[in-house]
Design a protein around this motif. Structure first.
Motif, PDB file in Angstrom:
ATOM      1  N   UNK A   1       5.284   8.960  44.931  1.00  0.00           N
ATOM      2  CA  UNK A   1       6.046   8.545  46.111  1.00  0.00           C
ATOM      3  C   UNK A   1       7.543   8.751  45.974  1.00  0.00           C
ATOM      4  N   UNK A   2       8.040   9.023  44.747  1.00  0.00           N
ATOM      5  CA  UNK A   2       9.470   9.288  44.579  1.00  0.00           C
ATOM      6  C   UNK A   2       9.840  10.546  45.355  1.00  0.00           C
ATOM      7  N   UNK A   3      11.029  10.536  45.916  1.00  0.00           N
ATOM      8  CA  UNK A   3      11.521  11.696  46.641  1.00  0.00           C
ATOM      9  C   UNK A   3      12.417  12.505  45.725  1.00  0.00           C
ATOM     10  N   UNK A   4      12.240  13.823  45.774  1.00  0.00           N
ATOM     11  CA  UNK A   4      13.034  14.727  44.953  1.00  0.00           C
ATOM     12  C   UNK A   4      13.808  15.676  45.859  1.00  0.00           C
ATOM     13  N   UNK A   5      14.960  16.097  45.384  1.00  0.00           N
ATOM     14  CA  UNK A   5      15.802  17.035  46.119  1.00  0.00           C
ATOM     15  C   UNK A   5      15.658  18.404  45.460  1.00  0.00           C
ATOM     16  N   UNK A   6      15.443  19.435  46.265  1.00  0.00           N
ATOM     17  CA  UNK A   6      15.309  20.796  45.769  1.00  0.00           C
ATOM     18  C   UNK A   6      16.426  21.642  46.358  1.00  0.00           C
ATOM     19  N   UNK A   7      17.131  22.379  45.521  1.00  0.00           N
ATOM     20  CA  UNK A   7      18.098  23.339  46.044  1.00  0.00           C
ATOM     21  C   UNK A   7      18.048  24.608  45.215  1.00  0.00           C
TER      22      UNK A   7
ATOM     23  N   UNK B   1      21.404  30.369  42.949  1.00  0.00           N
ATOM     24  CA  UNK B   1      21.090  31.781  42.730  1.00  0.00           C
ATOM     25  C   UNK B   1      19.610  31.984  43.003  1.00  0.00           C
ATOM     26  N   UNK B   2      18.896  32.491  41.998  1.00  0.00           N
ATOM     27  CA  UNK B   2      17.454  32.675  42.150  1.00  0.00           C
ATOM     28  C   UNK B   2      16.677  31.594  41.405  1.00  0.00           C
ATOM     29  N   UNK B   3      17.339  30.477  41.130  1.00  0.00           N
ATOM     30  CA  UNK B   3      16.702  29.358  40.433  1.00  0.00           C
ATOM     31  C   UNK B   3      16.454  28.202  41.390  1.00  0.00           C
ATOM     32  N   UNK B   4      15.358  27.511  41.151  1.00  0.00           N
ATOM     33  CA  UNK B   4      15.074  26.281  41.875  1.00  0.00           C
ATOM     34  C   UNK B   4      15.550  25.122  41.018  1.00  0.00           C
ATOM     35  N   UNK B   5      16.287  24.212  41.611  1.00  0.00           N
ATOM     36  CA  UNK B   5      16.733  23.016  40.900  1.00  0.00           C
ATOM     37  C   UNK B   5      16.102  21.830  41.605  1.00  0.00           C
ATOM     38  N   UNK B   6      15.364  21.054  40.862  1.00  0.00           N
ATOM     39  CA  UNK B   6      14.654  19.896  41.396  1.00  0.00           C
ATOM     40  C   UNK B   6      15.214  18.664  40.715  1.00  0.00           C
ATOM     41  N   UNK B   7      15.705  17.696  41.516  1.00  0.00           N
ATOM     42  CA  UNK B   7      16.271  16.484  40.933  1.00  0.00           C
ATOM     43  C   UNK B   7      15.980  15.281  41.799  1.00  0.00           C
ATOM     44  N   UNK B   8      16.058  14.120  41.179  1.00  0.00           N
ATOM     45  CA  UNK B   8      15.842  12.890  41.937  1.00  0.00           C
ATOM     46  C   UNK B   8      16.974  12.751  42.949  1.00  0.00           C
ATOM     47  N   UNK B   9      16.659  12.242  44.131  1.00  0.00           N
ATOM     48  CA  UNK B   9      17.666  12.135  45.181  1.00  0.00           C
ATOM     49  C   UNK B   9      18.848  11.281  44.733  1.00  0.00           C
ATOM     50  N   UNK B  10      18.581  10.189  44.024  1.00  0.00           N
ATOM     51  CA  UNK B  10      19.683   9.318  43.613  1.00  0.00           C
ATOM     52  C   UNK B  10      20.604  10.022  42.614  1.00  0.00           C
TER      53      UNK B  10
END
Length: 80
Positions: free
Chosen positions: A28-34, A37-46
């Motif tokens: 249920x945790x929400x993650x932010x993806x951005x 370049x050509x990399x995906x970065x996934x991190x916790x919203x907080x």
């Protein structure tokens, strides 16, 4: 820590248990993806929000970035 993920048929990724545990992630945790370049970065919203607050911490409260942006846009429009 490194992990290999497999993209499922419907575009889903499963984050390995040891990575979820290391990051303190729970269902249920929400993650932010951005994209970087050509990399995906996934991190916790907080964590993403804390990073943005840190970037803005050096801006004095008396300075209006919105007003500066509007002034730049007006100047650019006047030069056209």
């Amino acid at each position: 820590m490194d992990a290999t993920l497999v993209l499922g048929q419907q575009g889903r990724l499963v984050i390995p248990a040891e990575v979820r545990s290391a990051l303190g992630l729970a269902p249920g945790d929400r993650l932010h993806l951005h994209l970087s370049g050509r990399r995906l970065v996934l991190e916790r919203q907080q964590d993403a929000a804390a990073e943005l607050r840190g970037l803005a911490a050096g801006v004095p409260g008396s300075r209006s970035l919105v007003e500066e942006l509007l002034a730049e846009r007006r100047q650019a429009a006047a030069g056209e």
